[in-house]
Scaffold this motif. Structure first.
Motif, PDB file in Angstrom:
ATOM      1  N   PRO A  37       0.834  -1.202   0.000  1.00  0.00           N
ATOM      2  CA  PRO A  37       0.000   0.000   0.000  1.00  0.00           C
ATOM      3  C   PRO A  37       0.869   1.253   0.000  1.00  0.00           C
ATOM      4  CG  PRO A  37      -0.326  -1.310   2.016  1.00  0.00           C
ATOM      5  CD  PRO A  37       0.686  -2.003   1.184  1.00  0.00           C
ATOM      6  N   ASN A  90      -5.802   2.353  -7.604  1.00  0.00           N
ATOM      7  CA  ASN A  90      -6.186   3.754  -7.616  1.00  0.00           C
ATOM      8  C   ASN A  90      -4.925   4.517  -7.259  1.00  0.00           C
ATOM      9  OD1 ASN A  90      -7.137   6.176  -5.606  1.00  0.00           O
ATOM     10  ND2 ASN A  90      -8.417   5.990  -7.428  1.00  0.00           N
ATOM     11  N   SER A  97      -3.165   4.408  -3.662  1.00  0.00           N
ATOM     12  CA  SER A  97      -3.963   4.482  -2.438  1.00  0.00           C
ATOM     13  C   SER A  97      -4.617   3.132  -2.178  1.00  0.00           C
ATOM     14  CB  SER A  97      -5.016   5.580  -2.539  1.00  0.00           C
ATOM     15  OG  SER A  97      -5.900   5.325  -3.607  1.00  0.00           O
ATOM     16  N   VAL A  98      -5.051   2.458  -3.244  1.00  0.00           N
ATOM     17  CA  VAL A  98      -5.685   1.144  -3.147  1.00  0.00           C
ATOM     18  C   VAL A  98      -5.149   0.263  -4.272  1.00  0.00           C
ATOM     19  CG1 VAL A  98      -7.860  -0.127  -3.207  1.00  0.00           C
ATOM     20  CG2 VAL A  98      -7.808   2.160  -2.215  1.00  0.00           C
ATOM     21  N   SER A 100      -5.882  -3.730  -5.693  1.00  0.00           N
ATOM     22  CA  SER A 100      -6.786  -4.876  -5.515  1.00  0.00           C
ATOM     23  C   SER A 100      -6.376  -6.049  -6.390  1.00  0.00           C
ATOM     24  CB  SER A 100      -8.219  -4.487  -5.880  1.00  0.00           C
ATOM     25  OG  SER A 100      -8.698  -3.515  -5.006  1.00  0.00           O
ATOM     26  N   ARG A 139      -1.984   1.761   7.224  1.00  0.00           N
ATOM     27  CA  ARG A 139      -2.108   0.884   6.064  1.00  0.00           C
ATOM     28  C   ARG A 139      -2.770  -0.428   6.490  1.00  0.00           C
ATOM     29  NH1 ARG A 139       3.775   1.602   3.157  1.00  0.00           N
ATOM     30  NH2 ARG A 139       3.439   3.762   2.542  1.00  0.00           N
ATOM     31  N   THR A 157      -7.287  -6.531  -0.884  1.00  0.00           N
ATOM     32  CA  THR A 157      -7.141  -5.088  -1.066  1.00  0.00           C
ATOM     33  C   THR A 157      -6.035  -4.560  -0.162  1.00  0.00           C
ATOM     34  OG1 THR A 157      -9.515  -4.950  -1.478  1.00  0.00           O
ATOM     35  CG2 THR A 157      -8.371  -2.890  -1.005  1.00  0.00           C
ATOM     36  N   ASN A 159      -4.451  -1.016   1.187  1.00  0.00           N
ATOM     37  CA  ASN A 159      -4.912   0.368   1.296  1.00  0.00           C
ATOM     38  C   ASN A 159      -3.960   1.197   2.139  1.00  0.00           C
ATOM     39  OD1 ASN A 159      -6.447   2.671   2.494  1.00  0.00           O
ATOM     40  ND2 ASN A 159      -8.083   1.848   1.240  1.00  0.00           N
ATOM     41  N   ARG A 161      -4.237   4.732   3.957  1.00  0.00           N
ATOM     42  CA  ARG A 161      -5.191   5.788   4.306  1.00  0.00           C
ATOM     43  C   ARG A 161      -4.615   7.191   4.105  1.00  0.00           C
ATOM     44  NH1 ARG A 161      -6.130   1.868   8.573  1.00  0.00           N
ATOM     45  NH2 ARG A 161      -8.227   1.004   8.374  1.00  0.00           N
ATOM     46  N   MET A 164      -4.947   7.875   0.485  1.00  0.00           N
ATOM     47  CA  MET A 164      -6.383   7.974   0.195  1.00  0.00           C
ATOM     48  C   MET A 164      -6.948   9.329   0.628  1.00  0.00           C
ATOM     49  SD  MET A 164      -9.063   6.642  -1.071  1.00  0.00           S
ATOM     50  CE  MET A 164      -9.018   4.897  -1.173  1.00  0.00           C
TER      51      MET A 164
END
Length: 178
Positions: A37, A90, A97-98, A100, A139, A157, A159, A161, A164
């Motif tokens: 992430p 993303n 940020s993400v 998947s 994360r 996923t 991530n 944060r 994000m």
């Protein structure tokens, strides 16, 4: 008198710089299949392209109002174990940020992914129905699944944060009401 012997004495008198303690834990990788992430887009894209299936191209689409936000995806096959999945990310201001990983298959697919993640990240820090999560600061890695009697759709996923949260500056402002 030469100043060389004095200089040598001064150099020898300076203690060596401190070294890192040998008991310090080395940082462990927090991520999945070499992706983490918050990684840089450039690193994500290079790894995704290297894993892309033949004739597949990493495609990215920017946000309508700015190129600082984009979504990317490609179908890949991991050379380490031939696992096939859809990989997407993303990206905000050049950082993911993400990320998947989406795959579907028999019930054994879920057990394999659960074992992979437990082996790499330890026991999940949070468990809910059809979801496990591992957290490291801001994360997390999340495993979700759904399915029927003999099939599962599995999503992993990653991530960050902090990355994000940067999306807020790109959300279009609402127009004032009259």
């Amino acid at each position: 008198m030469s100043s060389l012997p004095l200089l040598l004495l001064l150099v020898q008198a300076v203690p060596p710089p401190p070294t890192a303690p040998t008991t310090a834990k080395t940082a462990t990788f927090f991520g999945y299949r070499g992706f983490s992430p918050g990684m840089a887009y450039r690193d994500f894209a290079a790894k995704a392209r290297a894993m892309a299936r033949p004739k597949e191209i990493l495609g990215c689409q920017t946000m309508h109002s700015t190129a600082q936000v984009m979504d990317c995806g490609v179908r890949v096959r991991d050379p380490a174990d031939s696992a096939a999945f859809y990989l997407s990310a993303n990206v905000i201001e050049g950082r993911t940020s993400v990320i998947s990983f989406i795959d579907s298959g028999k019930v054994s697919l879920l057990k394999t992914r659960q074992n992979d993640l437990r082996l790499q990240l330890g026991n999940p820090t949070r468990r809910e129905r059809s979801m496990w999560e591992w957290t490291n600061g801001r994360r997390f890695v999340r495993l979700n699944w759904r399915g029927g009697t003999d099939w599962r759709v599995v999503s992993i996923t990653l991530n960050d944060r902090d990355v994000m949260n940067r999306i807020a500056s790109y959300v279009p402002k609402s127009k004032p009401k009259k």
